[in-house]
Design a protein around this motif. Sequence first.
Motif, mmCIF file in Angstrom:
data_model
loop_
_atom_site.group_PDB
_atom_site.id
_atom_site.type_symbol
_atom_site.label_atom_id
_atom_site.label_comp_id
_atom_site.label_asym_id
_atom_site.label_seq_id
_atom_site.Cartn_x
_atom_site.Cartn_y
_atom_site.Cartn_z
ATOM 1 N N CYS A 12 25.172 -31.441 -16.754
ATOM 2 C CA CYS A 12 24.281 -31.326 -15.602
ATOM 3 C C CYS A 12 23.268 -30.223 -15.820
ATOM 4 N N SER A 13 22.093 -30.430 -15.274
ATOM 5 C CA SER A 13 21.014 -29.455 -15.363
ATOM 6 C C SER A 13 21.055 -28.552 -14.143
ATOM 7 N N GLY A 14 20.767 -27.256 -14.342
ATOM 8 C CA GLY A 14 20.703 -26.335 -13.221
ATOM 9 C C GLY A 14 19.306 -26.310 -12.659
ATOM 10 N N VAL A 15 19.125 -26.888 -11.488
ATOM 11 C CA VAL A 15 17.800 -26.976 -10.888
ATOM 12 C C VAL A 15 17.915 -26.707 -9.408
ATOM 13 N N PHE A 16 16.799 -26.429 -8.776
ATOM 14 C CA PHE A 16 16.783 -26.186 -7.339
ATOM 15 C C PHE A 16 17.297 -27.392 -6.576
ATOM 16 N N LEU A 17 18.402 -27.162 -5.840
ATOM 17 C CA LEU A 17 18.988 -28.166 -4.961
ATOM 18 C C LEU A 17 19.595 -29.357 -5.695
ATOM 19 N N ALA A 18 19.607 -29.349 -7.033
ATOM 20 C CA ALA A 18 20.269 -30.445 -7.732
ATOM 21 C C ALA A 18 21.721 -30.068 -7.872
ATOM 22 N N SER A 19 22.597 -30.868 -7.332
ATOM 23 C CA SER A 19 23.998 -30.509 -7.312
ATOM 24 C C SER A 19 24.677 -31.001 -8.570
ATOM 25 N N CYS A 20 24.917 -30.088 -9.479
ATOM 26 C CA CYS A 20 25.647 -30.408 -10.697
ATOM 27 C C CYS A 20 26.697 -29.336 -10.840
ATOM 28 N N THR A 21 27.792 -29.492 -10.150
ATOM 29 C CA THR A 21 28.747 -28.406 -10.009
ATOM 30 C C THR A 21 30.029 -28.609 -10.775
ATOM 31 N N ASP A 92 29.543 -33.649 -7.546
ATOM 32 C CA ASP A 92 28.099 -33.657 -7.750
ATOM 33 C C ASP A 92 27.370 -34.118 -6.489
ATOM 34 N N TRP A 93 26.302 -33.447 -6.175
ATOM 35 C CA TRP A 93 25.363 -33.840 -5.134
ATOM 36 C C TRP A 93 25.916 -33.687 -3.719
ATOM 37 N N TYR A 94 26.960 -32.864 -3.538
ATOM 38 C CA TYR A 94 27.377 -32.602 -2.161
ATOM 39 C C TYR A 94 26.388 -31.644 -1.497
ATOM 40 N N ASP A 95 26.084 -30.522 -2.174
ATOM 41 C CA ASP A 95 25.060 -29.581 -1.702
ATOM 42 C C ASP A 95 25.247 -29.178 -0.243
ATOM 43 N N GLY A 96 26.488 -28.954 0.153
ATOM 44 C CA GLY A 96 26.731 -28.551 1.527
ATOM 45 C C GLY A 96 26.507 -29.645 2.544
ATOM 46 N N GLY A 97 26.384 -30.874 2.072
ATOM 47 C CA GLY A 97 26.213 -32.017 2.969
ATOM 48 C C GLY A 97 24.793 -32.246 3.446
ATOM 49 N N ILE A 98 23.804 -31.562 2.862
ATOM 50 C CA ILE A 98 22.441 -31.662 3.400
ATOM 51 C C ILE A 98 21.853 -33.061 3.248
ATOM 52 N N TRP A 99 22.174 -33.754 2.137
ATOM 53 C CA TRP A 99 21.604 -35.089 1.933
ATOM 54 C C TRP A 99 22.388 -36.154 2.683
ATOM 55 N N ILE A 100 23.679 -35.933 2.856
ATOM 56 C CA ILE A 100 24.473 -36.826 3.701
ATOM 57 C C ILE A 100 23.984 -36.729 5.142
ATOM 58 N N ASP A 101 23.745 -35.505 5.615
ATOM 59 C CA ASP A 101 23.219 -35.309 6.966
ATOM 60 C C ASP A 101 21.841 -35.948 7.120
ATOM 61 N N MET A 102 21.018 -35.832 6.084
ATOM 62 C CA MET A 102 19.680 -36.418 6.155
ATOM 63 C C MET A 102 19.775 -37.931 6.300
ATOM 64 N N HIS A 103 20.650 -38.539 5.525
ATOM 65 C CA HIS A 103 20.778 -39.990 5.558
ATOM 66 C C HIS A 103 21.380 -40.463 6.878
ATOM 67 N N ARG A 104 22.369 -39.736 7.381
ATOM 68 C CA ARG A 104 23.087 -40.164 8.589
ATOM 69 C C ARG A 104 22.442 -39.666 9.876
ATOM 70 N N HIS A 105 21.358 -38.932 9.776
ATOM 71 C CA HIS A 105 20.671 -38.375 10.948
ATOM 72 C C HIS A 105 21.581 -37.430 11.727
ATOM 73 N N THR A 106 22.339 -36.631 10.985
ATOM 74 C CA THR A 106 23.155 -35.584 11.604
ATOM 75 C C THR A 106 22.624 -34.206 11.222
ATOM 76 N N PHE A 107 21.375 -34.159 10.765
ATOM 77 C CA PHE A 107 20.765 -32.894 10.358
ATOM 78 C C PHE A 107 20.478 -32.023 11.574
ATOM 79 N N GLY A 108 20.382 -30.717 11.325
ATOM 80 C CA GLY A 108 20.096 -29.754 12.385
ATOM 81 C C GLY A 108 19.083 -28.721 11.938
ATOM 82 N N PRO A 109 18.848 -27.697 12.741
ATOM 83 C CA PRO A 109 17.781 -26.720 12.475
ATOM 84 C C PRO A 109 18.001 -25.856 11.240
ATOM 85 N N SER A 110 19.210 -25.855 10.686
ATOM 86 C CA SER A 110 19.478 -25.027 9.517
ATOM 87 C C SER A 110 19.468 -25.821 8.221
#
Length: 534
Positions: A12-21, A92-110
């Motif tokens: 995995c490549s280390g990049v901004f917001l790319a989840s390769c953990t 990989d790609w969990y990233d604190g759930g930010i993309w799951i929240d984006m897809h499911r419309h459960t995103f918030g102000p943070s």
Amino acid sequence: MKKNIFKLLMMCSGVFLASCTDLEEDLIGEIDQAVSIDEPSTNFAGGGNGGNDALSVAFSQLRDAGSANHGGYWSVQSVSTDEMAVTQKGGDWYDGGIWIDMHRHTFGPSNGPIEGTWNQQYTAIAACNDLLATSLDANQTAQVKVLRALFYFRLLDLYGRVKLITATGTDAPQSTRQQVFNFVETELLTALGIPAVTGAMDLSASPLGVEVNPYRVNQYAALGLLAKLYLNAEVYTGTPRYLEAANAASYVIDNSGYVLCGVGCSVPNPGKRPAVDTDPETLEGYAAVFAPNNQDNPEIIWSVAYDGVTGGGMNFHVMSLHYSSQFTWNFVDQPWNGYSALEDFYNSYDNADARKEASFIVGPQFDYNGSAILDYAATDGQLELNYTPEINELEPNASRKGGARLGKFSHRLFQRSEMDNDMPIIRLGEMYLIRAEGLARAAGDWSLAGPDVNTIRARAGLGAMPTLDADSFLAERGREMFMEATRRQDLIRFGKFDDPWWEKTNNDAYKSLFPIPQPQIDAANGTLTQNPGY
């Protein structure tokens, strides 16, 4: 020159917001045989960096404002829709759930990408304000004001109630969405030298010219942006402006020299692998509009200039493709295996639709020499890399090969981590669709959209649609505009953004506006308040 490429299949490549953990899990070793490739000695004629003139510092912000890379404007506009998702693949790609929240419309102000997108636009606006404080002529001033209006159009669309900061070192109160709309409209009309858009406009007083330069703003670029603004005016202000949208788009279609890129409109295929007979020698029609060498495409009115060396900021290939797809085109860097198209969206295309083949990468994958690409970390016993339209789940263990991959902005051999394809902001194909929808909505008759829709379909190799309604038009627009960051606007305008789709059930209507980022509210000393619902 020679390049030695080692097959590190799951690193995995280390990049901004790319989840390769999960490096220990994913790095499964290296094949101990180097592949030696002769890289073509001629320089690739990519999109360039947009030129070097007095306006370059401002127009370069288009690349930095998230127009075609991971984590900002393009991502939030696309992942929040039924076009695509970023699936969690184990660690990989969990990233604190930010993309799951984006897809499911459960995103918030943070949510990080929501704040990042806000910051990107205001950084770009600041660069425009700085330039406007210098000595510019009337044409240059008009161009920069249209550019700034584009960034405010994005903020209007995403957040609604924002600050209209028009001078360096100043602050402003939070404006209503109507006020932001009025500002963008006025800036564009002033640049065009007209009081209003009508069916018979005289643009002779406009400080903008008509010169064809996709990296700067002419009259047709400003009209195209105004058409997009009016198309969504009812959402933004409650007042429909569909006839004006149609008139603005029609002026571009009827008076400019731009043409749809169809039969005979072609470029050499920079991704042609010598040993793969199925790779075409040229890219024609729709595929040519988005190719790595699309800088002179006759359909593109205004675009973001990207170049792998001098104008970075587009990285769809690493965002979407599987790690071992590095060897399909012998990329310099390994992809991240993140973004995939949703199965239902992929299946909405007719198999005869030329846009389907041009937009997606599916099926067994082969390397530069035509050999099957293997994934030695496969957990299903199938070593050959084969992209399937089906995705088993959004999280927590989505298939690493599931989902058609994003291929509309096609690839070239030996591509670096940044792509060369220019990203259209305004193109003629969308003008046909805006005119079609504007006329239909203004008259309450979807049959009026037929001629322009069928023009677009003919370019895709499809027959005319005998009947049209709102749903069939939205589907057709989606197929044409995939990956161009318009789907969220379209779903909202058609009342579909609250609908369920794969792995998304939330139907909160307030999600059609993103929240004002909480860190911005905290730093605003009471001058920013949150959007309703958050």
